[in-house]
Design a protein around this motif. Structure first.
Motif, PDB file in Angstrom:
ATOM      1  N   GLY A 137       0.797  -1.215   0.000  1.00 24.75           N
ATOM      2  CA  GLY A 137       0.000   0.000   0.000  1.00 24.75           C
ATOM      3  C   GLY A 137       0.829   1.264   0.000  1.00 24.75           C
ATOM      4  N   SER A 138       2.152   1.113  -0.167  1.00 26.76           N
ATOM      5  CA  SER A 138       3.022   2.285  -0.153  1.00 26.76           C
ATOM      6  C   SER A 138       2.805   3.143  -1.383  1.00 26.76           C
TER       7      SER A 138
ATOM      8  N   ASN B 255      12.075   5.623  -6.562  1.00 25.42           N
ATOM      9  CA  ASN B 255      11.002   6.260  -5.806  1.00 25.42           C
ATOM     10  C   ASN B 255      10.123   5.240  -5.088  1.00 25.42           C
ATOM     11  N   ILE B 256       9.775   4.167  -5.792  1.00 26.03           N
ATOM     12  CA  ILE B 256       8.929   3.136  -5.162  1.00 26.03           C
ATOM     13  C   ILE B 256       9.640   2.587  -3.927  1.00 26.03           C
ATOM     14  N   ALA B 257      10.926   2.275  -4.100  1.00 25.00           N
ATOM     15  CA  ALA B 257      11.689   1.698  -2.981  1.00 25.00           C
ATOM     16  C   ALA B 257      11.717   2.658  -1.808  1.00 25.00           C
ATOM     17  N   SER B 258      11.982   3.948  -2.113  1.00 30.72           N
ATOM     18  CA  SER B 258      12.048   4.936  -1.045  1.00 30.72           C
ATOM     19  C   SER B 258      10.711   5.042  -0.326  1.00 30.72           C
ATOM     20  N   LYS B 259       9.643   5.064  -1.109  1.00 29.27           N
ATOM     21  CA  LYS B 259       8.307   5.189  -0.503  1.00 29.27           C
ATOM     22  C   LYS B 259       7.969   3.977   0.367  1.00 29.27           C
ATOM     23  N   THR B 260       8.384   2.806  -0.100  1.00 32.63           N
ATOM     24  CA  THR B 260       8.047   1.572   0.629  1.00 32.63           C
ATOM     25  C   THR B 260       8.861   1.462   1.924  1.00 32.63           C
ATOM     26  N   GLY B 261      10.114   1.828   1.832  1.00 28.47           N
ATOM     27  CA  GLY B 261      10.964   1.756   3.021  1.00 28.47           C
ATOM     28  C   GLY B 261      11.585   0.380   3.182  1.00 28.47           C
ATOM     29  N   VAL B 262      12.745   0.389   3.858  1.00 23.44           N
ATOM     30  CA  VAL B 262      13.520  -0.856   4.006  1.00 23.44           C
ATOM     31  C   VAL B 262      12.702  -1.955   4.662  1.00 23.44           C
ATOM     32  N   GLU B 263      12.027  -1.589   5.742  1.00 27.15           N
ATOM     33  CA  GLU B 263      11.364  -2.610   6.542  1.00 27.15           C
ATOM     34  C   GLU B 263      10.337  -3.401   5.733  1.00 27.15           C
ATOM     35  N   LYS B 264       9.434  -2.632   5.104  1.00 28.92           N
ATOM     36  CA  LYS B 264       8.375  -3.281   4.331  1.00 28.92           C
ATOM     37  C   LYS B 264       8.954  -4.022   3.124  1.00 28.92           C
ATOM     38  N   LEU B 265       9.914  -3.379   2.479  1.00 28.07           N
ATOM     39  CA  LEU B 265      10.527  -4.002   1.302  1.00 28.07           C
ATOM     40  C   LEU B 265      11.145  -5.350   1.687  1.00 28.07           C
ATOM     41  N   TYR B 266      11.888  -5.326   2.788  1.00 26.49           N
ATOM     42  CA  TYR B 266      12.547  -6.562   3.236  1.00 26.49           C
ATOM     43  C   TYR B 266      11.532  -7.611   3.677  1.00 26.49           C
ATOM     44  N   ASP B 267      10.414  -7.154   4.261  1.00 22.50           N
ATOM     45  CA  ASP B 267       9.351  -8.096   4.625  1.00 22.50           C
ATOM     46  C   ASP B 267       8.864  -8.837   3.393  1.00 22.50           C
ATOM     47  N   TYR B 268       8.679  -8.078   2.316  1.00 21.21           N
ATOM     48  CA  TYR B 268       8.207  -8.705   1.074  1.00 21.21           C
ATOM     49  C   TYR B 268       9.265  -9.602   0.455  1.00 21.21           C
ATOM     50  N   PHE B 269      10.513  -9.199   0.584  1.00 17.74           N
ATOM     51  CA  PHE B 269      11.583 -10.085   0.094  1.00 17.74           C
ATOM     52  C   PHE B 269      11.464 -11.433   0.784  1.00 17.74           C
ATOM     53  N   ASN B 270      11.242 -11.349   2.090  1.00 15.71           N
ATOM     54  CA  ASN B 270      11.094 -12.559   2.884  1.00 15.71           C
ATOM     55  C   ASN B 270       9.927 -13.402   2.407  1.00 15.71           C
ATOM     56  N   LEU B 271       8.771 -12.726   2.251  1.00 12.25           N
ATOM     57  CA  LEU B 271       7.564 -13.429   1.832  1.00 12.25           C
ATOM     58  C   LEU B 271       7.758 -14.093   0.472  1.00 12.25           C
ATOM     59  N   LEU B 272       8.478 -13.390  -0.402  1.00  8.74           N
ATOM     60  CA  LEU B 272       8.647 -13.891  -1.771  1.00  8.74           C
ATOM     61  C   LEU B 272       9.840 -14.844  -1.899  1.00  8.74           C
ATOM     62  N   GLY B 273      10.431 -15.176  -0.763  1.00  9.44           N
ATOM     63  CA  GLY B 273      11.508 -16.173  -0.779  1.00  9.44           C
ATOM     64  C   GLY B 273      12.818 -15.646  -1.307  1.00  9.44           C
ATOM     65  N   ILE B 274      12.989 -14.327  -1.261  1.00  8.47           N
ATOM     66  CA  ILE B 274      14.258 -13.791  -1.746  1.00  8.47           C
ATOM     67  C   ILE B 274      15.312 -13.918  -0.661  1.00  8.47           C
ATOM     68  N   ASN B 275      16.489 -14.346  -1.083  1.00 11.26           N
ATOM     69  CA  ASN B 275      17.604 -14.610  -0.167  1.00 11.26           C
ATOM     70  C   ASN B 275      17.303 -15.737   0.814  1.00 11.26           C
ATOM     71  N   LYS B 276      16.482 -16.658   0.332  1.00  8.27           N
ATOM     72  CA  LYS B 276      16.283 -17.932   1.044  1.00  8.27           C
ATOM     73  C   LYS B 276      16.512 -19.025   0.009  1.00  8.27           C
ATOM     74  N   ARG B 277      16.924 -20.169   0.496  1.00 12.04           N
ATOM     75  CA  ARG B 277      17.062 -21.275  -0.455  1.00 12.04           C
ATOM     76  C   ARG B 277      15.672 -21.721  -0.889  1.00 12.04           C
ATOM     77  N   THR B 278      15.518 -22.002  -2.175  1.00 16.93           N
ATOM     78  CA  THR B 278      14.207 -22.420  -2.658  1.00 16.93           C
ATOM     79  C   THR B 278      13.916 -23.854  -2.250  1.00 16.93           C
ATOM     80  N   GLY B 279      14.982 -24.620  -1.998  1.00 21.68           N
ATOM     81  CA  GLY B 279      14.798 -26.023  -1.621  1.00 21.68           C
ATOM     82  C   GLY B 279      14.706 -26.938  -2.822  1.00 21.68           C
TER      83      GLY B 279
END
Lengths: 613, 361
Positions: A292-293, A340-364
């Motif tokens: 929603g950013s 601009n999108i990244a700045s608006k979203t902010g590190v915290e939310k961006l990183y949360d989504y990275f987590n949700l989307l499996g970024i920087n995790k092993r896919t298995g």
């Protein structure tokens, strides 16, 4: 009498051994007399999803002799010479050897071994062995992998599922003397071997063949260092094809050079990490929208650069994109939009989504040696970094991570676990092991996903992804051109060009990531990678029974105008009028070169490259 | 009962059977080691032919001549045994020097010495009052000298055979029981000393008690012999069908030929062989009993005892009844010197029996 008594004692002693302890001692004696020869078990086959054999076993026939059992050596060597065509004297030397067993020739033809067996010459015999055979040689090499000489899996599926594929060796027991020389005229005993289980992969032979062709073509056309392509079923995570170049012949593994072999045999799409570049913008946009950013109506003005904390970060288009809607920003891959999108979203939310989307995790994924990406720890991310992460820099991941996370974005937020092995069966066909599709749903909302699909289809229709356009099908995708690092510094002139595409764009079924590593000449993902994904989909979608969409896009044909000598402003006007998406290179303002050449027929699918002075 | 015929037949039967079993036991090892299946068989056949001649001569010579030459024979034996002690003369096998090698033929002096001593003792005992301890010591002295020389080879088994044979001859010669006990005591107390002086004997003794503790070392041969006997069972694996002769069992054609007989011909075969030996020994004993001439009787006693003792010790070793020691089975084991000397001795027995017949008629 005394003498008879003494002999009587000895007879009792003999009775003790011959009758009472006979069984026990005879068994121990038997162990001593029998030499155990392994009977190699057949290793399990590997099939593609259609049952096409990808790895099997061949029986080898090796000719041996036991010199002291060969009576008429001259005659025997003459006989053998006629069958196997080895010099008579050479055979004779072996027949006269002092060793107990000598190999005369390896890998006889089956007919040759038959003839020799029928002749039944004393002391001459054929030993059958088993060797791994790959019918398609240099095909799916990194995924299938290979075995060592003892049929133990070394890489790929061969290593990952080695315990299932390996059979249990049997034994041939042969009476032999104290140092293991086989004895004539004694029985042999045999305990049969157990064949290994067979593996069926999710890989589709036809898909793989198309991918292999495409990467070979791309590698030649662009003199690239390496090329790779992965095709995955968006809904299940089944890998349908995974092709990588440079590759090697599984039937002739270059074992001499360990380092080269290690590099060739690993799946770099799974083990290596890279800076994804613009393809990563899909993730940034999805995170911004879903958190929603930003809204779908988000707009940016691109002047060619964006200043963050006093640092000027350039957009790839030096003149700037002007005012960009979100869809236009995605279609034009405008860096400023994503900063601009990244700045608006902010590190915290961006990183949360990275987590949700499996970024920087092993896919298995079920291959050995999967790597995992890296990012700057969230508390150390400066604004400059955040802006860069927005367009896919200052973050690294494996190709499979990028594929899986993108797949989740376009497929209604379903995060899949990719897999290559479908199931394993024993020789009677009983199921022994099976991989299931493993998904996490709703990592992003359907609303975000639906918008992203639309935006990414726009990339293919009107943006940098035009090369991937296929008549009669709806394709979505995103280009990427990432800079390479060498010793921690950006390496000049070294790029990784990527394109990630999916089809059908409205309800994705297949996703394909195409990577061209260090192309020479043009390096934009739009030119170097997207057209191959277009070709792949063009061949594959009919094969995969994807229904054609009603919206048939007729490509218009143009004659390429002569653009040499024009300046940037003029180029923009001319090509926009022709509805042409184009790429630029060089820092100057005056055009000194163009691809395709003036007068060539082109369609809207072609993306011209304009070279400035 | 024709004792002469018994002796002749058993001797020839055992010798020919020996040749057959030597072939079976050695054809594989001979081919591997000498590239000739018949190495041992050929030597044994030659020795057998020589043995027949020697045996024939032994039946004809005047026994008085032997008596006359007793000291000469004894000193030849002592001389030959002493030569072995000169470094480089004898042929060393497994740390023991027991053979003299002349190139074209080699022989084992102790085989000759045993019988030389028997002749000497038969003669001296017959002339001496054995009820006197000093006399007995004097009688035993040449035997003890010989035992010491044989022990220096070293060859424990022949020493034991000589000592036992000497004891039996003295006993038959009529020594007092308490003197016999005294000697037995001295003899037995010598055994621990002999064991302690040579470390390998102690090892062998331990291996004998539990061969499985050193299945690859000291106990190896005994275990291999057990394997052979046990796998033979009641009826055997069949002639020529043994497995142990494929280099598993060392000395299969000589000291351990009885194991191969057990493996290939089974318990039944072993009992048959033992019966033939019993017929030979029984005939020898009957001859000794019948003989009135003291020298002849003692000579018959000595020869018969030597044969009996050696047969018993050999089979006892092979069956693990007594600690292992290398000793050929008379007439059967490969070994020319042994065969020739036993056939010569048999000739003497027949000769003695011929004299008995002459006494009757």
């Amino acid at each position: 009498m005394l003498i008879t008594l003494l002999f009587g004692i000895l007879v009792v002693r003999l009775v003790f051994f011959t009758i009472l302890r006979s069984e026990n001692l005879s068994e121990m004696a038997l162990n001593q007399w029998l030499r155990e020869l392994p009977l190699s078990a057949k290793r399990g086959d590997i099939y593609d999803r259609n049952g096409i054999l990808l790895a099997g076993c061949n029986t080898t026939y090796n000719l041996y002799c036991r010199p002291n059992a060969v009576t008429n050596k001259e005659w025997v060597s003459k006989q053998l010479n006629e069958i196997i065509n080895i010099d008579e004297n050479e055979i004779l030397i072996k027949l006269k050897s002092k060793a107990s067993e000598v190999k005369i020739k390896s890998n006889l033809k089956k007919e040759e071994s038959q003839i020799i067996k029928e002749k039944g010459i004393s002391g001459i015999y054929v030993v059958e062995g088993i060797e791994r055979a790959y019918p398609y040689s240099n095909f799916l090499s990194q995924v299938i992998g290979f075995t060592d000489i003892d049929l133990k899996g070394q890489t790929g599926i061969e290593a990952r599922y080695n315990s299932y594929l390996t059979g249990i060796n049997g034994s041939l027991y042969t009476a032999s003397d104290v140092i293991g020389r086989e004895l004539d005229g004694y029985n042999q005993w045999r305990s049969a071997s157990m064949p290994g289980y067979s593996a069926t992969l999710t890989i589709d032979y036809h898909v793989q063949a198309i991918l292999e062709n495409a990467i070979s073509k791309a590698q030649i056309n662009h003199n690239a260092k390496a090329c790779a392509c992965i095709m995955m079923d968006v809904e299940t995570g089944e890998i349908l094809g995974l092709a990588e170049n440079p590759s090697f012949d599984l039937n002739d593994v270059p074992r001499d050079d360990i380092e080269t072999l290690l590099n060739l045999s690993k799946s770099s799409t799974i083990t290596n990490i890279f800076e994804p570049g613009s393809t990563f913008k899909i993730i940034t946009a999805a995170a911004g929208l879903d958190s929603g950013s930003i809204s779908e109506k988000f707009q940016t003005f691109c002047s060619g650069y964006h200043t963050v904390d006093g640092v000027k970060i350039k957009c790839w288009k030096s003149g700037g994109h002007g005012t960009q809607s979100l869809i236009e920003g995605i279609a034009n891959s405008c860096n400023v939009t994503f900063m601009n999108i990244a700045s608006k979203t902010g590190v915290e939310k961006l990183y949360d989504y990275f987590n949700l989307l499996g970024i920087n995790k092993r896919t298995g994924i079920d291959l050995l040696g999967e790597g995992v990406g890296i990012k700057i720890p969230s508390d150390q991310v400066k604004n400059v970094d955040l802006a860069r992460i927005g367009f896919g820099q200052s973050i690294a991941m494996t190709a499979i991570e990028l594929l899986v996370s993108t797949s989740a974005v376009i497929n209604s937020g379903v995060l899949v676990k990719p897999y290559i092995l479908d199931y394993i069966t024993d020789s009677t066909g009983d199921l022994k092991y099976m991989n299931y599709s493993n998904t996490i749903e709703n990592v992003i909302s359907e609303k975000t996903s639906s918008f992203m699909r639309k935006a990414l289809e726009e990339v293919v229709l009107n943006g940098g992804g035009r090369g991937a356009c296929v008549d009669g099908y709806r394709i979505g995708g995103k280009t990427g051109t990432a800079q390479k690092y060498s010793n921690g510094v950006i390496a000049r002139g070294m790029y990784i060009s990527t394109f990630i595409g999916f089809a059908p764009a409205d309800s994705p079924k297949y996703i394909c990531l195409f990577i061209v590593d260090e192309p020479i000449g043009p390096y934009y993902g739009s030119i170097v990678a997207a057209p191959y994904v277009g070709e792949i989909f063009k061949e594959l979608l009919p094969y995969l029974n994807t229904t054609q969409s009603e919206k048939i896009e007729k490509n218009q044909q143009y004659i390429m105008p002569n653009l040499i000598g024009l300046n940037k402003q003029e180029i923009n006007e001319v090509l926009t009028k022709l509805k042409m998406y184009y790429e630029e290179s060089g820092d100057g303002d005056i055009v000194v070169g163009q691809l395709p050449a003036p007068g060539d027929y082109v369609t809207t699918k072609n993306i011209p490259l304009i070279m400035y002075d | 009962m024709d004792l002469k015929r018994n002796l002749l037949i058993t001797t020839i039967v055992l010798s020919l059977f020996g040749i057959l079993m030597i072939y079976s036991a050695s054809e594989y090892s001979a081919l591997i080691l000498y590239n000739d299946k018949f190495v041992f068989v050929r030597k044994q056949v030659i020795a057998f032919v020589a043995g027949i001649i020697v045996m024939f001569l032994a039946t004809k010579i005047k026994l008085e001549v032997l008596k006359k030459f007793r000291w000469i024979l004894y000193f030849i034996a002592i001389a030959l045994l002493s030569i072995l002690l000169v470094p480089g003369v004898g042929r060393s096998v497994y740390g023991a020097t027991r053979r003299i090698d002349l190139g074209f033929l080699s022989f084992q002096p102790s085989e000759f010495a045993k019988f030389a001593l028997v002749i000497l003792l038969a003669s001296t005992i017959s002339k001496t009052n054995v009820r006197n301890l000093i006399n007995i010591i004097a009688l035993a002295f040449p035997g003890i000298i010989m035992c010491i020389l044989v022990m220096l080879e070293p060859n424990m088994s022949i020493t034991v055979c000589i000592a036992l044979t000497m004891s039996i001859m003295l006993f038959i010669g009529g020594i007092r029981p308490r003197h016999a006990l005294l000697f037995a005591g001295i003899g037995l107390s010598a055994i621990p000393i002999l064991i302690v002086t040579e470390p390998y004997r102690l090892k062998r003794l331990i291996a004998f008690i539990n061969p499985w503790n050193s299945a690859k070392g000291e106990g190896y041969q005994l275990i291999q012999s057990y394997y052979a006997i046990a796998s033979g069972g009641l009826l055997g694996r069949g002639l020529f069908k043994g497995m142990q002769k494929h280099l598993y069992l060392p000395f299969a054609e000589s000291d351990f030929i009885f194991s191969i007989i057990a493996e290939e011909l089974g318990l039944i075969g072993c009992i048959c062989v033992i019966i033939v030996f019993l017929v030979f020994i029984g005939s020898g004993i009957l001859i000794a009993i019948k003989t009135k001439n003291i020298f002849n009787r003692l000579l018959a006693t000595g020869i018969t005892s030597l044969t009996a003792v050696q047969t018993l010790v050999n089979i006892a070793v092979v069956t693990g009844t007594i600690p292992p020691t290398g000793l050929p089975l008379p007439f059967v084991s490969a070994g020319g010197s042994s065969l020739i000397m036993f056939m010569f001795a048999t000739g003497l027995l027949i000769n003695i029996e011929s004299h008995n017949k002459n006494d009757y008629y």
